[in-house]
Write a protein that holds these residues in place. Structure first.
Motif, PDB file in Angstrom:
ATOM      1  N   ILE A  72      44.211  33.514  46.181  1.00 54.49           N
ATOM      2  CA  ILE A  72      43.438  34.442  45.348  1.00 54.49           C
ATOM      3  C   ILE A  72      42.263  35.008  46.142  1.00 54.49           C
ATOM      4  CG2 ILE A  72      41.934  34.606  43.324  1.00 54.49           C
ATOM      5  CD1 ILE A  72      43.816  32.590  41.964  1.00 54.49           C
ATOM      6  N   GLN A  73      41.561  34.154  46.865  1.00 54.03           N
ATOM      7  CA  GLN A  73      40.427  34.632  47.661  1.00 54.03           C
ATOM      8  C   GLN A  73      40.879  35.634  48.716  1.00 54.03           C
ATOM      9  OE1 GLN A  73      37.324  31.814  48.891  1.00 54.03           O
ATOM     10  NE2 GLN A  73      38.535  30.287  47.810  1.00 54.03           N
ATOM     11  N   LYS A  74      42.001  35.362  49.366  1.00 51.52           N
ATOM     12  CA  LYS A  74      42.507  36.279  50.388  1.00 51.52           C
ATOM     13  C   LYS A  74      42.922  37.606  49.754  1.00 51.52           C
ATOM     14  CE  LYS A  74      43.744  37.156  54.628  1.00 51.52           C
ATOM     15  NZ  LYS A  74      42.746  37.415  55.645  1.00 51.52           N
ATOM     16  N   MET A  75      43.558  37.558  48.601  1.00 55.19           N
ATOM     17  CA  MET A  75      43.967  38.779  47.905  1.00 55.19           C
ATOM     18  C   MET A  75      42.741  39.589  47.492  1.00 55.19           C
ATOM     19  SD  MET A  75      47.253  39.236  47.694  1.00 55.19           S
ATOM     20  CE  MET A  75      47.550  40.249  46.276  1.00 55.19           C
ATOM     21  N   ILE A  76      41.742  38.920  46.952  1.00 53.99           N
ATOM     22  CA  ILE A  76      40.538  39.621  46.513  1.00 53.99           C
ATOM     23  C   ILE A  76      39.820  40.239  47.709  1.00 53.99           C
ATOM     24  CG2 ILE A  76      38.231  39.271  45.531  1.00 53.99           C
ATOM     25  CD1 ILE A  76      39.528  37.294  43.585  1.00 53.99           C
ATOM     26  N   GLU A  77      39.772  39.506  48.805  1.00 51.71           N
ATOM     27  CA  GLU A  77      39.096  40.016  50.006  1.00 51.71           C
ATOM     28  C   GLU A  77      39.834  41.211  50.607  1.00 51.71           C
ATOM     29  OE1 GLU A  77      38.488  38.696  54.607  1.00 51.71           O
ATOM     30  OE2 GLU A  77      38.434  37.119  53.120  1.00 51.71           O
ATOM     31  N   ASP A  78      41.150  41.133  50.693  1.00 49.21           N
ATOM     32  CA  ASP A  78      41.915  42.150  51.409  1.00 49.21           C
ATOM     33  C   ASP A  78      42.397  43.311  50.544  1.00 49.21           C
ATOM     34  OD1 ASP A  78      41.607  40.666  53.671  1.00 49.21           O
ATOM     35  OD2 ASP A  78      43.665  39.930  53.737  1.00 49.21           O
ATOM     36  N   CYS A  79      42.647  43.077  49.267  1.00 53.69           N
ATOM     37  CA  CYS A  79      43.355  44.070  48.459  1.00 53.69           C
ATOM     38  C   CYS A  79      42.514  44.720  47.368  1.00 53.69           C
ATOM     39  CB  CYS A  79      44.583  43.434  47.820  1.00 53.69           C
ATOM     40  SG  CYS A  79      45.728  42.742  49.018  1.00 53.69           S
ATOM     41  N   TYR A  80      41.317  44.256  47.145  1.00 53.16           N
ATOM     42  CA  TYR A  80      40.503  44.810  46.069  1.00 53.16           C
ATOM     43  C   TYR A  80      39.190  45.354  46.635  1.00 53.16           C
ATOM     44  CZ  TYR A  80      43.837  42.745  42.918  1.00 53.16           C
ATOM     45  OH  TYR A  80      45.013  42.432  42.249  1.00 53.16           O
ATOM     46  N   ALA A  82      35.102  46.567  46.578  1.00 51.81           N
ATOM     47  CA  ALA A  82      33.864  45.795  46.453  1.00 51.81           C
ATOM     48  C   ALA A  82      33.444  45.602  44.998  1.00 51.81           C
ATOM     49  CB  ALA A  82      32.745  46.464  47.234  1.00 51.81           C
ATOM     50  N   ASP A  83      33.652  46.603  44.139  1.00 48.99           N
ATOM     51  CA  ASP A  83      33.236  46.445  42.740  1.00 48.99           C
ATOM     52  C   ASP A  83      34.075  45.385  42.027  1.00 48.99           C
ATOM     53  OD1 ASP A  83      35.442  48.201  42.918  1.00 48.99           O
ATOM     54  OD2 ASP A  83      34.982  49.081  40.960  1.00 48.99           O
ATOM     55  N   VAL A  84      35.359  45.284  42.338  1.00 42.71           N
ATOM     56  CA  VAL A  84      36.200  44.244  41.743  1.00 42.71           C
ATOM     57  C   VAL A  84      35.798  42.881  42.289  1.00 42.71           C
ATOM     58  CG1 VAL A  84      38.566  43.412  41.467  1.00 42.71           C
ATOM     59  CG2 VAL A  84      38.101  45.860  41.392  1.00 42.71           C
ATOM     60  N   GLN A  85      35.489  42.820  43.577  1.00 41.42           N
ATOM     61  CA  GLN A  85      35.044  41.557  44.170  1.00 41.42           C
ATOM     62  C   GLN A  85      33.765  41.065  43.493  1.00 41.42           C
ATOM     63  OE1 GLN A  85      34.634  42.505  48.325  1.00 41.42           O
ATOM     64  NE2 GLN A  85      36.844  42.668  48.648  1.00 41.42           N
ATOM     65  N   LYS A  86      32.832  41.988  43.217  1.00 40.68           N
ATOM     66  CA  LYS A  86      31.590  41.612  42.529  1.00 40.68           C
ATOM     67  C   LYS A  86      31.868  41.143  41.114  1.00 40.68           C
ATOM     68  CE  LYS A  86      28.421  44.662  45.008  1.00 40.68           C
ATOM     69  NZ  LYS A  86      27.558  45.841  44.910  1.00 40.68           N
ATOM     70  N   LYS A  87      32.787  41.829  40.415  1.00 35.09           N
ATOM     71  CA  LYS A  87      33.115  41.435  39.044  1.00 35.09           C
ATOM     72  C   LYS A  87      33.687  40.019  38.998  1.00 35.09           C
ATOM     73  CE  LYS A  87      34.001  46.035  37.184  1.00 35.09           C
ATOM     74  NZ  LYS A  87      35.025  46.952  36.656  1.00 35.09           N
ATOM     75  N   VAL A  88      34.555  39.694  39.950  1.00 33.54           N
ATOM     76  CA  VAL A  88      35.131  38.353  39.989  1.00 33.54           C
ATOM     77  C   VAL A  88      34.043  37.327  40.273  1.00 33.54           C
ATOM     78  CG1 VAL A  88      36.705  36.843  41.254  1.00 33.54           C
ATOM     79  CG2 VAL A  88      37.453  39.126  40.593  1.00 33.54           C
ATOM     80  N   ALA A  89      33.179  37.610  41.246  1.00 33.51           N
ATOM     81  CA  ALA A  89      32.093  36.682  41.574  1.00 33.51           C
ATOM     82  C   ALA A  89      31.154  36.493  40.380  1.00 33.51           C
ATOM     83  CB  ALA A  89      31.322  37.182  42.787  1.00 33.51           C
ATOM     84  N   LEU A  90      30.780  37.597  39.724  1.00 30.30           N
ATOM     85  CA  LEU A  90      29.907  37.493  38.545  1.00 30.30           C
ATOM     86  C   LEU A  90      30.607  36.788  37.397  1.00 30.30           C
ATOM     87  CD1 LEU A  90      28.207  41.023  38.614  1.00 30.30           C
ATOM     88  CD2 LEU A  90      27.178  38.817  39.183  1.00 30.30           C
ATOM     89  N   GLY A  91      31.903  37.027  37.242  1.00 31.86           N
ATOM     90  CA  GLY A  91      32.664  36.362  36.189  1.00 31.86           C
ATOM     91  C   GLY A  91      32.714  34.858  36.386  1.00 31.86           C
ATOM     92  N   LEU A  92      32.918  34.426  37.611  1.00 30.55           N
ATOM     93  CA  LEU A  92      32.928  32.991  37.896  1.00 30.55           C
ATOM     94  C   LEU A  92      31.547  32.384  37.673  1.00 30.55           C
ATOM     95  CD1 LEU A  92      35.191  32.990  41.066  1.00 30.55           C
ATOM     96  CD2 LEU A  92      35.786  32.138  38.791  1.00 30.55           C
ATOM     97  N   ASP A  93      30.496  33.121  38.041  1.00 29.99           N
ATOM     98  CA  ASP A  93      29.136  32.647  37.767  1.00 29.99           C
ATOM     99  C   ASP A  93      28.875  32.527  36.272  1.00 29.99           C
ATOM    100  OD1 ASP A  93      28.375  32.345  40.416  1.00 29.99           O
ATOM    101  OD2 ASP A  93      27.523  34.366  40.558  1.00 29.99           O
ATOM    102  N   SER A  94      29.315  33.523  35.512  1.00 27.79           N
ATOM    103  CA  SER A  94      29.084  33.486  34.064  1.00 27.79           C
ATOM    104  C   SER A  94      29.879  32.362  33.412  1.00 27.79           C
ATOM    105  CB  SER A  94      29.418  34.825  33.420  1.00 27.79           C
ATOM    106  OG  SER A  94      30.801  35.074  33.458  1.00 27.79           O
ATOM    107  N   LEU A  95      31.067  32.071  33.935  1.00 26.26           N
ATOM    108  CA  LEU A  95      31.853  30.948  33.411  1.00 26.26           C
ATOM    109  C   LEU A  95      31.144  29.632  33.675  1.00 26.26           C
ATOM    110  CD1 LEU A  95      34.504  30.016  32.078  1.00 26.26           C
ATOM    111  CD2 LEU A  95      35.498  29.947  34.364  1.00 26.26           C
TER     112      LEU A  95
END
Length: 173
Positions: A72-80, A82-95
């Motif tokens: 998942i980390q590799k997919m997020i880094e390579d295929c998405y 920056a705004d999607v990467q931030k959303k995932v990071a913020l989502g994990l923080d909010s969880l």
């Protein structure tokens, strides 16, 4: 002219078939190393537990055991982007924040039932961005698990080159 084009395409196809096994054998753990991780250490721990909650271990290995979080980390880094990467990071923080507010401990320290309950809460939220990141994580978890080597070999019976030729087999009448 058509004969030349046909011969050229046949030669390219043959060359591609010869090169394919060498190319596929070059895959290893070092070829999918994450250069600059998008997620922090705490976010990576939360992601590992989310993956484990979505597909837990049973009589087969779970998603965490198969290292789907690295996929998942590799997919997020390579295929998405920056705004999607931030959303995932913020989502994990909010969880993680939601876990601390609800149970007084980090998401990674919660019991499996508590983690499952938190994920159900995230799924039921009205916030569109929260749902998007969670749906992306679910989708990538399923994709990573079902395309893992363990699942492909042991459950789908995938072989690199199907249709093995058995020569010298006795023929009965």
């Amino acid at each position: 002219m058509e004969r030349r084009a046909a011969l050229k395409s046949m030669a390219m196809s043959a060359a591609g078939l010869l090169v394919l096994p060498a190319w596929a054998n070059g895959w290893n753990k070092t070829s999918v190393v994450i250069d600059q991780p998008v997620l922090s250490g705490r976010q990576q721990a939360v992601l590992a537990e989310v993956v484990d909650t979505l597909i837990p271990a049973s009589d087969t290995p779970g998603a965490k055991e198969l290292r789907v979080q690295d996929f998942i980390q590799k997919m997020i880094e390579d295929c998405y982007e920056a705004d999607v990467q931030k959303k995932v990071a913020l989502g994990l923080d909010s969880l993680d924040t939601m876990a601390r507010q609800t149970y007084g401990k980090d998401y990674a320290a919660c019991e499996p039932a508590q983690r499952r309950e938190l994920l159900l809460k995230v799924q039921a939220l009205e916030d569109k961005e929260q749902k998007e990141y969670y749906n992306l994580l679910k989708q990538l978890t399923i994709q990573g698990y079902t395309t893992s080597e363990y699942v492909m070999v042991n459950h789908y019976k995938y072989t690199m080159m199907p249709g093995h030729y058995y020569g010298c087999v006795p023929v009965s009448q």
